[in-house]
Design a protein around this motif. Sequence first.
Motif, PDB file in Angstrom:
ATOM      1  N   ARG A   1       5.240   9.990   3.358  1.00  0.00           N
ATOM      2  CA  ARG A   1       4.362   8.842   3.536  1.00  0.00           C
ATOM      3  C   ARG A   1       4.798   7.688   2.628  1.00  0.00           C
ATOM      4  O   ARG A   1       4.880   6.536   3.050  1.00  0.00           O
TER       5      ARG A   1
ATOM      6  N   LEU B   1       6.944   2.856   2.848  1.00  0.00           N
ATOM      7  CA  LEU B   1       6.966   1.566   2.155  1.00  0.00           C
ATOM      8  C   LEU B   1       8.371   0.970   2.086  1.00  0.00           C
ATOM      9  O   LEU B   1       8.547  -0.154   1.643  1.00  0.00           O
TER      10      LEU B   1
ATOM     11  N   TYR C   1       5.869  -6.003   7.399  1.00  0.00           N
ATOM     12  CA  TYR C   1       4.998  -6.742   8.319  1.00  0.00           C
ATOM     13  C   TYR C   1       4.777  -5.964   9.622  1.00  0.00           C
ATOM     14  O   TYR C   1       3.660  -5.902  10.124  1.00  0.00           O
ATOM     15  N   THR C   2       5.861  -5.407  10.158  1.00  0.00           N
ATOM     16  CA  THR C   2       5.770  -4.850  11.511  1.00  0.00           C
ATOM     17  C   THR C   2       5.941  -3.338  11.564  1.00  0.00           C
ATOM     18  O   THR C   2       5.794  -2.744  12.622  1.00  0.00           O
TER      19      THR C   2
ATOM     20  N   PRO D   1       2.669  -0.988   8.246  1.00  0.00           N
ATOM     21  CA  PRO D   1       1.251  -0.788   8.587  1.00  0.00           C
ATOM     22  C   PRO D   1       1.001   0.377   9.548  1.00  0.00           C
ATOM     23  O   PRO D   1      -0.127   0.845   9.671  1.00  0.00           O
ATOM     24  N   LEU D   2       2.066   0.848  10.212  1.00  0.00           N
ATOM     25  CA  LEU D   2       1.930   2.016  11.097  1.00  0.00           C
ATOM     26  C   LEU D   2       2.215   3.308  10.327  1.00  0.00           C
ATOM     27  O   LEU D   2       2.053   4.398  10.873  1.00  0.00           O
ATOM     28  N   TRP D   3       2.680   3.191   9.105  1.00  0.00           N
ATOM     29  CA  TRP D   3       3.033   4.330   8.240  1.00  0.00           C
ATOM     30  C   TRP D   3       3.940   5.336   8.951  1.00  0.00           C
ATOM     31  O   TRP D   3       3.644   6.543   8.975  1.00  0.00           O
TER      32      TRP D   3
ATOM     33  N   TYR E   1      -2.395  -5.890  -0.194  1.00  0.00           N
ATOM     34  CA  TYR E   1      -1.426  -6.972  -0.351  1.00  0.00           C
ATOM     35  C   TYR E   1      -1.718  -8.090   0.648  1.00  0.00           C
ATOM     36  O   TYR E   1      -2.084  -7.830   1.798  1.00  0.00           O
ATOM     37  N   THR E   2      -1.573  -9.333   0.191  1.00  0.00           N
ATOM     38  CA  THR E   2      -1.740 -10.495   1.057  1.00  0.00           C
ATOM     39  C   THR E   2      -0.362 -11.050   1.363  1.00  0.00           C
ATOM     40  O   THR E   2       0.311 -11.556   0.470  1.00  0.00           O
TER      41      THR E   2
ATOM     42  N   ASP F   1      -3.513   6.894   7.455  1.00  0.00           N
ATOM     43  CA  ASP F   1      -3.299   5.520   7.906  1.00  0.00           C
ATOM     44  C   ASP F   1      -2.323   5.384   9.070  1.00  0.00           C
ATOM     45  O   ASP F   1      -2.014   4.267   9.484  1.00  0.00           O
TER      46      ASP F   1
ATOM     47  N   ILE G   1       0.339  -5.714  13.495  1.00  0.00           N
ATOM     48  CA  ILE G   1       1.005  -4.774  14.405  1.00  0.00           C
ATOM     49  C   ILE G   1       0.012  -3.695  14.856  1.00  0.00           C
ATOM     50  O   ILE G   1       0.154  -3.106  15.923  1.00  0.00           O
ATOM     51  N   THR G   2      -1.015  -3.469  14.043  1.00  0.00           N
ATOM     52  CA  THR G   2      -2.034  -2.478  14.393  1.00  0.00           C
ATOM     53  C   THR G   2      -3.030  -3.007  15.436  1.00  0.00           C
ATOM     54  O   THR G   2      -3.912  -2.278  15.868  1.00  0.00           O
TER      55      THR G   2
ATOM     56  N   GLU H   1      -5.865  -3.816   8.710  1.00  0.00           N
ATOM     57  CA  GLU H   1      -4.783  -4.777   8.521  1.00  0.00           C
ATOM     58  C   GLU H   1      -5.214  -6.118   9.088  1.00  0.00           C
ATOM     59  O   GLU H   1      -6.198  -6.242   9.801  1.00  0.00           O
TER      60      GLU H   1
ATOM     61  N   THR I   1      -1.314 -15.307   7.551  1.00  0.00           N
ATOM     62  CA  THR I   1      -1.233 -14.270   6.517  1.00  0.00           C
ATOM     63  C   THR I   1      -1.654 -12.930   7.104  1.00  0.00           C
ATOM     64  O   THR I   1      -2.260 -12.851   8.177  1.00  0.00           O
ATOM     65  N   LEU I   2      -1.316 -11.901   6.364  1.00  0.00           N
ATOM     66  CA  LEU I   2      -1.571 -10.535   6.800  1.00  0.00           C
ATOM     67  C   LEU I   2      -2.028  -9.758   5.572  1.00  0.00           C
ATOM     68  O   LEU I   2      -1.389  -9.834   4.522  1.00  0.00           O
TER      69      LEU I   2
ATOM     70  N   VAL J   1      -2.262  -0.843   0.756  1.00  0.00           N
ATOM     71  CA  VAL J   1      -1.363   0.260   0.401  1.00  0.00           C
ATOM     72  C   VAL J   1      -2.147   1.173  -0.530  1.00  0.00           C
ATOM     73  O   VAL J   1      -2.518   0.766  -1.637  1.00  0.00           O
TER      74      VAL J   1
ATOM     75  N   SER K   1       2.337 -13.763  -5.398  1.00  0.00           N
ATOM     76  CA  SER K   1       1.054 -13.999  -4.726  1.00  0.00           C
ATOM     77  C   SER K   1       0.718 -12.897  -3.738  1.00  0.00           C
ATOM     78  O   SER K   1      -0.399 -12.815  -3.251  1.00  0.00           O
ATOM     79  N   GLU K   2       1.678 -12.019  -3.414  1.00  0.00           N
ATOM     80  CA  GLU K   2       1.361 -10.924  -2.497  1.00  0.00           C
ATOM     81  C   GLU K   2       0.406  -9.931  -3.159  1.00  0.00           C
ATOM     82  O   GLU K   2      -0.269  -9.171  -2.491  1.00  0.00           O
ATOM     83  N   SER K   3       0.437  -9.909  -4.504  1.00  0.00           N
ATOM     84  CA  SER K   3      -0.463  -8.993  -5.197  1.00  0.00           C
ATOM     85  C   SER K   3      -1.002  -9.668  -6.436  1.00  0.00           C
ATOM     86  O   SER K   3      -1.265 -10.857  -6.439  1.00  0.00           O
TER      87      SER K   3
END
Lengths: 349, 315, 396
Positions: free
Chosen positions: A119, A123, A128-129, A132-134, B7-8, B76, B127-128, B149, B160-161, B165, C126-128
């Motif tokens: 898992r 990372l 981005y793409t 998030p689906l891990w 995370y942003t 997840d 993407i989710t 997400e 932004t997304l 985690v 800025s991501e975290s």
Amino acid sequence: MRDVAVVGFAQRQMKEFEGSPTCVELLVPIFAELFEQTGWTKDDIGFWCSGSSDYLAGRSFSFVTAVDAIGALPPVMESHVEMDAAWALYEAWIKIQTGEVDTALVYGFGKASAGVLRRTLALQLDPYTMTPLWPDTVSIAGMQARLGIEHGRWDARAMAAVVAHSRTSSLDNEYAVLKGAMSVDDVLAEELYADPLRRSDCAPVNDGAAAIVLAASERAGEASTRPAWITGIEHRVDPLHLGARDLTRSPSAAAAGKAAGSAGVDLAELHAPFSHQELILREELGLSENTRINPSGGALGANPMFSAGLIRIGEAAKRIWAGESDKALGHATSGPALQQNLVCVMEGR
Amino acid sequence: MRVDFDYTRSLGPVLSQFMTGLRDRRILGGVLSDGQVAVPPPEYDGSTHQPVTELVPVGDEGVVQTWAWVSEPVDDQPLSVPFAFALILLDGADVPLLHAVAVDSPAAMETGLRVKVQWAAETRGAITDIACFVPVGASEVVSTSSSTEGSSITEGAVTTLITPVNLAYDYAASPEESKFFRGLAEGKILGQRCPKCEKVYVPPRGACPVDGVPTTDEIELPDKGTLTTFCIVNVPFLGQKIVPPYVSAYVLLDGADIGFLHLILGVDAAEVRMGMRVKAVWKPRDEWGTTIENISHFEPTGEPDADYDTYKQHL
Amino acid sequence: MAGIDGLNHRKTLAAVIGVGQTHHRAKREDVSIAGLCREAIDRALEDAGLTFDDIDAVVIGKAPDLFEGVMMPELYLAEALGAVGKPLLRVHTAGSVGGTTAIVAASLVQAGVHDRVLTVAFEKQSESNAMWALSVPVPFIMPVHAGAGGYFAPHVRSYIRRSGAPGHIGAMVAAKDRQNALKNPYAHLHNEGTTVETVLASQMLWDPIRYDETCPSSDGACAMVIASEAVVDASDVKNPAWIHGTQMRSEPTTAAERDQVNPHAGRAAAAALWKQAGITNPLEEIDCAEVYVPFSWFEPMWMENLGFAAEGEGWKLTESGATAIGGQLPVNMSGGVLSSNPIGASGMLRFAEAALQVMGEAGEHQVDGASRALGHAYGGGSQFFAMWVVGAQKPA
């Protein structure tokens, strides 16, 4: 280019390491063993370089405490890559090539058992793409394996043969965590876990650390009677996105092997965390039927993250020291589905 | 031990268009320099290295090119029951997309299977938003969980997304540290001496950082010492466990050769001085565990300050 | 311990021929991680007059992966970095990483292995939240830490005690660097009207460190192209920054009686660097310096550590105005880390700004006639150091 050789190698591997994720307690005896092998002390080491991962340890700067194992006062010349320590070895080899130092000690460590490795490695993907689906490591390897099977590049039997060979070879490796004589049919009798993969097609999750001492020709003779001279060391990377490359191939491994001069090796230690990946690597590196593959059992016997690639180089060097090989290669991989590859070719003289 | 953070991510032009499309239930591919259409669109062309600028819609149905069965989903993932990850070539695309396919068993999966998008109940620009794919002709599956997400932007471009985690780790101490923490559980502060340089380390160390050997000879240290240097923390931050303002100080216990950070209370922050003599204030015994937090804080002993020369080499 | 340079092996000379950086901001919401890196890379390639096809290898550095929540992001970035089919190395040595990354890139050329190497370092803070990423509670450890400021403030207090420096020195540094930043269009902070008085009036965060004496948290990236002597000589590059010396040193984070004010590793690295670069009196022979000063007081501390001033005397350089532009040894002409701090890139920015000075390309913050400059980075708890000297002329 200066002539540089592997003159020392030590490792510790286990299913689960009880100590801290910094692995200092593992590195102390490893360094001691290297000093015994070479007859050197820390003062003989010109450069130190390590490979490890913060996400494996679950904290920032996880490599910092490992420096304690060196005993780094007076201060040392030291660097770190967030990669398998095989790439730390590359950085050290470069440092010796600049002429600034004659010797280097390279180490890698990781305690994968602290988290859920398949898992955590999600990372490493596109944040981005993909992440998030891990997508877990095993699934990605499974998709790669199926492509090869369905395109006729290999079959389940060839994969099982890799497993059987690994388990049998691992019997002679005190650090392997998966070992035991196995036939191809024994493997094929196992049920599928991540169709098309069986559990035995996947490397175990285990902990460990390893280190190698490099020396330029001016010093190598002091430490070894038959040094493993590095005649080529190269690495390349492919795109990450699984759709952006032919997953049944590994162009980066092929390019690294060609540049490093992998042709004609009599022995190869391949870092293939999944059985079919060994089949890809054999082809990409142009290894012949006569090449002895993974006498250590390879990554299917034990695959300590961030040192498993370095261990392949060490295991290959050991065979040269022992006179079992005249030209051997050690290979390391990183990233999903063999994305990044390093090849180190060594010769005994 | 948990490492959790949302995370942003800012997206940039290409990913912003792609995510906006998903929010609006459209899938966009990027047109590469060789004319191929890749989904998701890469930000930069692999051959020319130039930014990808042209995005085109692709179909919401496609063909499975390869797949693997996920018999034991991890946290997840798109589905919490066994499913397949697959590379799916969407109609109109030349490069496949990685996503999940919901089927009951591996027997229901095959390369070449036609599948279609099942959108999430609520789409947020991630993407989710594609909950998963299902075989064409099959009924939709009930989505297992709502997406965390994405953004909350419902109109205009998604820029932004939010990506949570959440990781759990087992944290272990070294054998030397373990002795220290077990000692604390009994109200004792245990140090160890390095067999080479003879410095007393507290906590004990798996490797003396000067000599690279484990510290060995155990020494019980008093819970009293000298404050060498300190700062007054006035700034609040995420994850902080003590409310500011507070004094964070290095305390050099009598007989130790290294200080450690702890909290100073029982004195006005403005009164805290380098060289101040301090002692541990322990929590009630029934609150003790194997932690340095058994010591609630340090407070002044009232003794005269230590002479600068006695601690200056510890700064 | 080390082999003597040139005794057994002649190093290939290397020079910086292209420099690029982003506009550093608290949040670069207009770009992705790849886009941030590319902004710096594209500028560096353009400055060098090269394209991705000319590049032999890529070396990337950044601070902890927890900052962006991507494990080994170079893997996902491989395409955007133009690294596909090439060697790609990822360096991580804490806050010094930007400097170490540049040194590793330089060594690929100096070793004679490559001719043109692209190096890039970035952070998208800025991501975290850096304070979170640096202070994730570890069981068993007293949670008094409050990020980097909380770590370094006690050592600043020790410096003030040891040197007897007057209390306004830190404010002088902050005011100088913020004024310098006004001359640098890429700097994150453009705080007009910052003076010693306004700094002293700002909030005390980690006493003795005030708000205006701390670095910001920035998104940003920096890139350089480093080339071999043969390539430079055959090109029409007129103003390369020749690399005269590079050094890195590390020491343990916590050792009994470790000097955290004037760390041994910094002194050792500097001594080796001056020797390597043929410098006997750094204050006289170095024209300007970009030094890693995340909290203002580190300027006088590092002046001593680097050998520009005797122990306890560094603050006198600051107080005399010697470290201002126009002074004897201008320090942080770009505004420094105090004005822009994309952590992983901050070290490389110091190295790159030093190069810009000797290339004569530093724009409004150019030091007239700068011919030898220092770039310096440190990291962790002042236990990792990386530094280089670059010059307008080839090393002697």
